[in-house]
Design a protein around this motif. Structure first.
Motif, short mmCIF file in Angstrom:
data_model
loop_
_atom_site.label_atom_id
_atom_site.label_comp_id
_atom_site.label_asym_id
_atom_site.label_seq_id
_atom_site.Cartn_x
_atom_site.Cartn_y
_atom_site.Cartn_z
N ARG A 92 -1.57 -15.66 4.30
CA ARG A 92 -2.41 -14.46 4.41
C ARG A 92 -1.56 -13.22 4.68
O ARG A 92 -1.83 -12.15 4.13
CB ARG A 92 -3.46 -14.66 5.49
CG ARG A 92 -4.51 -15.66 5.06
CD ARG A 92 -5.55 -15.89 6.11
NE ARG A 92 -6.50 -16.90 5.64
CZ ARG A 92 -7.05 -17.81 6.41
NH1 ARG A 92 -6.77 -17.85 7.69
NH2 ARG A 92 -7.88 -18.68 5.90
N ALA A 97 1.95 -7.88 0.30
CA ALA A 97 2.01 -7.54 -1.13
C ALA A 97 1.01 -6.44 -1.46
O ALA A 97 1.31 -5.55 -2.26
CB ALA A 97 1.74 -8.77 -1.97
N PHE A 98 -0.14 -6.46 -0.83
CA PHE A 98 -1.16 -5.45 -1.08
C PHE A 98 -0.70 -4.07 -0.63
O PHE A 98 -0.95 -3.07 -1.29
CB PHE A 98 -2.46 -5.84 -0.36
CG PHE A 98 -3.57 -4.85 -0.52
CD1 PHE A 98 -4.28 -4.78 -1.71
CD2 PHE A 98 -3.88 -3.97 0.50
CE1 PHE A 98 -5.31 -3.87 -1.86
CE2 PHE A 98 -4.91 -3.04 0.36
CZ PHE A 98 -5.62 -2.99 -0.84
N PHE A 99 -0.04 -4.00 0.51
CA PHE A 99 0.37 -2.72 1.07
C PHE A 99 1.79 -2.30 0.68
O PHE A 99 2.22 -1.21 1.06
CB PHE A 99 0.27 -2.75 2.60
CG PHE A 99 -1.15 -2.67 3.09
CD1 PHE A 99 -1.87 -1.50 2.94
CD2 PHE A 99 -1.75 -3.77 3.67
CE1 PHE A 99 -3.18 -1.42 3.39
CE2 PHE A 99 -3.05 -3.70 4.12
CZ PHE A 99 -3.77 -2.52 3.97
N SER A 100 2.51 -3.12 -0.05
CA SER A 100 3.88 -2.74 -0.41
C SER A 100 3.86 -1.62 -1.45
O SER A 100 2.99 -1.58 -2.33
CB SER A 100 4.67 -3.94 -0.93
OG SER A 100 4.12 -4.41 -2.12
N ALA A 132 2.99 -1.66 -5.53
CA ALA A 132 2.22 -2.85 -5.92
C ALA A 132 1.07 -2.43 -6.80
O ALA A 132 0.27 -1.58 -6.45
CB ALA A 132 1.70 -3.57 -4.67
N GLY A 133 1.00 -3.01 -7.94
CA GLY A 133 -0.11 -2.74 -8.84
C GLY A 133 0.09 -1.51 -9.72
O GLY A 133 -0.75 -1.19 -10.54
N SER A 165 0.09 -12.14 1.44
CA SER A 165 -0.87 -11.45 0.57
C SER A 165 -1.11 -10.02 1.05
O SER A 165 -1.18 -9.09 0.26
CB SER A 165 -2.20 -12.20 0.52
OG SER A 165 -2.02 -13.47 -0.04
N LEU A 166 -1.24 -9.87 2.35
CA LEU A 166 -1.46 -8.55 2.93
C LEU A 166 -0.25 -7.65 2.71
O LEU A 166 -0.38 -6.48 2.36
CB LEU A 166 -1.76 -8.70 4.43
CG LEU A 166 -2.23 -7.46 5.16
CD1 LEU A 166 -3.53 -6.93 4.57
CD2 LEU A 166 -2.42 -7.78 6.63
#
Length: 158
Positions: free
Chosen positions: A140, A146-149, A152-153, A143-144
């Motif tokens: 978890r 990666a979301f805030f890096s 990302a995206g 995942s968190l």
């Protein structure tokens, strides 16, 4: 003749090791139900106040009530405890799965709550405190992160 002396010493060592795990007198048996026990194994140490007072005699994966069993929690650990631990085993005692050492060897720690309590009779079944599921926490957190890096995206090249 020298080889016979070594054989005798090895034989005595083996017998001593085998007898060392034999306990005279009755063991106090308690079963503890868990949802998750981590890497707890049969034969793991059971400790009270940090001192060894027994071992995990066996672990049982139980059938859920929906499948004809009576289990609310899937794992039952059957503990074999020294008689001197019995006075500390009350309904207020807590049973935790702990991890010790560099290798992370699992054991059960009994935390005796201060004050009077109703003694647990032999063969009691109690609810334990589950082992921390660190592998799920790590997943978890990854995942968190990666979301805030940054970046990302982002699809800058498209």
């Amino acid at each position: 003749m020298k080889a016979a002396g070594v054989e005798v010493r090895v034989g005595l060592f083996v017998v001593t090791a085998a007898v060392g795990d034999i306990h005279l007198g009755e063991r106090h048996r308690i079963s503890v139900d868990f949802a998750y026990v981590g890497d707890l194994q049969r034969g793991a140490s059971v400790r009270l106040g940090g001192l060894p007072v027994g071992k995990v005699g066996s672990l049982e994966l139980r059938a859920p009530a929906a499948e004809g069993g009576d289990a609310v929690l899937p794992v039952r650990a059957h503990l074999e405890l020294e008689p001197n631990a019995a006075p500390w085993l009350t309904e207020r005692a807590a049973f935790f799965v702990g991890v010790q050492g560099i290798v992370g060897e699992s054991y059960i720690e009994i935390v005796a709550s201060g004050g009077p309590g109703t003694p647990l009779p032999p063969d009691s079944i109690v609810r334990g405190v589950d082992a921390p599921e660190l592998h799920l926490l790590a997943r978890r957190l990854a995942s968190l992160a990666a979301f805030f890096s940054p970046g990302a995206g982002d699809d800058e090249g498209a």
